[in-house]
Design an enzyme around this catalytic site. Structure first.
Site, PDB file in Angstrom:
ATOM      1  N   THR A 101       0.356  -1.333   0.005  1.00  0.00           N
ATOM      2  CA  THR A 101       0.089  -0.208   0.094  1.00  0.00           C
ATOM      3  C   THR A 101       0.402   0.897   0.036  1.00  0.00           C
ATOM      4  O   THR A 101       0.427   2.552  -0.581  1.00  0.00           O
ATOM      5  CB  THR A 101      -0.863   0.452   1.166  1.00  0.00           C
ATOM      6  OG1 THR A 101      -1.515  -0.797   1.150  1.00  0.00           O
ATOM      7  CG2 THR A 101      -1.740   1.115   1.071  1.00  0.00           C
ATOM      8  N   CYS A 134     -20.533  -8.695   1.083  1.00  0.00           N
ATOM      9  CA  CYS A 134     -20.667  -8.539   2.077  1.00  0.00           C
ATOM     10  C   CYS A 134     -19.159  -8.948   2.335  1.00  0.00           C
ATOM     11  O   CYS A 134     -18.974  -8.182   3.926  1.00  0.00           O
ATOM     12  CB  CYS A 134     -21.791  -9.058   3.108  1.00  0.00           C
ATOM     13  SG  CYS A 134     -23.601  -8.573   2.105  1.00  0.00           S
ATOM     14  N   SER A 183       6.214  -6.836  -1.998  1.00  0.00           N
ATOM     15  CA  SER A 183       5.526  -6.784  -0.709  1.00  0.00           C
ATOM     16  C   SER A 183       5.952  -8.717   0.301  1.00  0.00           C
ATOM     17  O   SER A 183       6.138  -9.410  -1.383  1.00  0.00           O
ATOM     18  CB  SER A 183       4.187  -7.016  -0.410  1.00  0.00           C
ATOM     19  OG  SER A 183       3.897  -6.590   1.087  1.00  0.00           O
ATOM     20  N   ALA A 184       6.667  -8.379   1.277  1.00  0.00           N
ATOM     21  CA  ALA A 184       6.792  -9.334   2.162  1.00  0.00           C
ATOM     22  C   ALA A 184       5.477 -10.924   2.643  1.00  0.00           C
ATOM     23  O   ALA A 184       5.498 -12.013   2.573  1.00  0.00           O
ATOM     24  CB  ALA A 184       7.501  -9.508   2.482  1.00  0.00           C
ATOM     25  N   HIS A 185       4.439  -9.835   2.804  1.00  0.00           N
ATOM     26  CA  HIS A 185       3.103 -10.752   3.060  1.00  0.00           C
ATOM     27  C   HIS A 185       2.382 -11.810   2.716  1.00  0.00           C
ATOM     28  O   HIS A 185       2.019 -12.552   2.930  1.00  0.00           O
ATOM     29  CB  HIS A 185       2.004  -9.677   3.269  1.00  0.00           C
ATOM     30  CG  HIS A 185       1.643  -9.339   2.516  1.00  0.00           C
ATOM     31  ND1 HIS A 185       1.768  -8.109   1.825  1.00  0.00           N
ATOM     32  CD2 HIS A 185      -0.228  -9.740   2.190  1.00  0.00           C
ATOM     33  CE1 HIS A 185       1.363  -7.910   0.909  1.00  0.00           C
ATOM     34  NE2 HIS A 185      -0.593  -8.059   0.761  1.00  0.00           N
TER      35      HIS A 185
END
Lengths: 390, 73
Positions: A75, A326, A203-205
């Site tokens: 992000t 949802c 990113s690492a995640h």
């Protein structure tokens, strides 16, 4: 609930023990900030550890270490890419930016924020498989265009864009090119010597690394402004405490992803698609069958809602995600499925299965067997259902 | 052995199931979860979920459009 089959690796992954092992000394033994050569020894060791991690990340992209900065995740990387270029070039060159309609939220909402600041954003269409219309992109780029941001792989449907072609087009038109590679980094090779990208978000995640660490490749000479003010860290492009522990973990996570693992993961995602098409009627594959990241399968189950599917699978110990409204924090159905021409029902019945290191082929078999029964039962009770109760 | 009441009257899918899941997580072994609701799909869906969780459905009753399902944890 005894079983725990986690198929939401595109959202977050289980940390690899080897990553934790690599990070641990940085918590307890070598925990200082990175200092200059004139500082104390622990600080110099911390500086060296950070440099070593940076080198690993840069090498994986075919880049130089000084072309890679660590951030808090994809992000922040994409925010810096879009807003940093806007700040550097908005007054000098122009206020036109192009992104695709299927970008993930960091790019999408950075662009929307810039739109409010007076930038003109063009949202380029994709076809039914999620591929950007490159001819249209060529027509959209003008002398005022300061940035094109097109993702490498899609976060939901896994479609891989031809970023070499897109990058070449941008360079031909003297426009900076950013690509969000959060979902492809290490799973699909990217070498900046071949791919004409100026900025790459990683990113690492998504690769069994720690959460809260990511990075941005910034090609030497790319005009970019700092947006996080503070200290002079990361080549004075990002103020703030260096996350050395995270950087070490990220580097270890990158080292642990091998071609063999990617082949094994690809076999599982391919198998789940084959089995679902064999055992569950009235389904649609979202994305392209061939040009997709190895870890992704995304399928719409007609006449049932995604939330119901995820809830029922959860009862059997299976974790998946859906493009249904949802399920998302935005309470909006998937913008990606809408962009590939899917209607409301297709978005609501879409399920993403994303694989990682700890999944097995036995899990694939169990998931499809359970899914077939869940879908059959849900279709009986669903107001949209076609199955009749016996 | 406690009785946990879940009132999902007027709610439609998937809310009743979400509430049942919360109650099941909170319940201790031996507790009874009593769910009342009006959505007909949920009346069928909740026993399906109970089966998945290997919980015993004690009874399913309906009167004047309001159903009651009892589940033993």
């Amino acid at each position: 609930m005894e079983k725990n089959i986690y198929l939401d690796n595109a959202a977050a992954t289980r940390l690899d023990e080897k990553v934790l092992e690599a990070m641990t000394p940085s918590y307890f033994d070598n925990y200082s900030i990175a200092t200059s050569e004139f500082g104390y020894s622990m600080g110099i060791d911390a500086k060296d550890a950070l440099a070593e991690a940076r080198k690993t990340l840069a090498n994986r992209l075919g880049a130089e270490p000084e072309e890679f900065i660590f951030t808090s995740g994809s992000t922040e990387s994409s925010n810096l890419a879009l807003k940093g270029i806007a700040l550097a070039l908005g007054q000098k060159k122009g206020k036109h930016i192009i992104i695709s309609k299927v970008e993930d939220f960091p790019v999408l909402y950075s662009a929307r924020a810039l739109e409010k600041e007076g930038f003109k954003i063009d949202y380029i269409d994709v076809d039914e498989f999620g591929f950007v219309n490159i001819d249209k992109l060529e027509k959209l780029i003008t002398k005022e265009t300061i940035l094109v941001s097109i993702q490498h792989a899609n976060q939901e449907i896994g479609t891989l864009q031809d970023i070499e072609k897109i990058g070449n087009l941008c360079w031909k038109k003297h426009t900076v090119f950013h690509t969000d590679a959060t979902h492809s980094f290490t799973r699909v090779p990217i070498d900046v010597k071949d791919i004409p990208a100026d900025l790459i978000t990683v990113s690492a995640h998504t690769i069994h690394g720690p959460k809260g660490i990511g990075g941005l490749y910034i090609r030497k000479g790319t005009p970019i402004a700092k947006i996080m003010d503070g200290g002079f860290q990361e080549f004075n492009l990002r103020g703030g405490m260096d996350n050395i522990t995270g950087a070490i973990g990220f580097a270890k996570a990158v080292d642990l992803v091998t071609e063999e693992e990617n082949i094994r993961i690809k076999k599982m995602s391919k198998r789940i698609i084959e089995l679902i098409f064999e055992k569950v009627p009235e389904v649609t594959l979202n994305g392209d069958l061939e040009s997709r990241i190895p870890q992704n399968a995304n399928i719409s189950f007609h006449y049932v809602e995604g939330e119901s599917i995820t809830l029922h699978l959860d009862m059997y110990g299976i974790s998946v995600s859906t493009g249904s409204a949802c399920f998302s924090k935005s309470l909006e159905a998937s913008h990606v499925i809408a962009a590939i021409g899917g209607d409301h029902e297709r978005a609501h019945g879409s399920i993403r299965f994303s694989f990682g290191r700890y999944n097995t082929m036995e899990e694939v078999e169990y998931v499809v067997e359970t899914l077939a029964s869940v879908i059959k039962n849900l279709r009986i009770i669903s107001p949209l259902g076609k199955e009749k109760e016996e | 052995m406690a009785e946990i009441l879940v009132n999902v009257t007027g709610e439609t899918c998937p809310i009743p199931l979400v509430e049942v899941r919360k109650a099941v997580k909170k319940a201790q072994s031996g507790d009874t979860i009593v769910i009342t609701g009006t959505n007909q799909a949920s009346k069928k869906e909740i026993p399906m979920a109970a089966k998945a969780l290997t919980l015993k459905v004690l009874s399913i009753e309906e009167s004047e459009g309001i159903w009651t399902i009892k589940i033993l944890k």
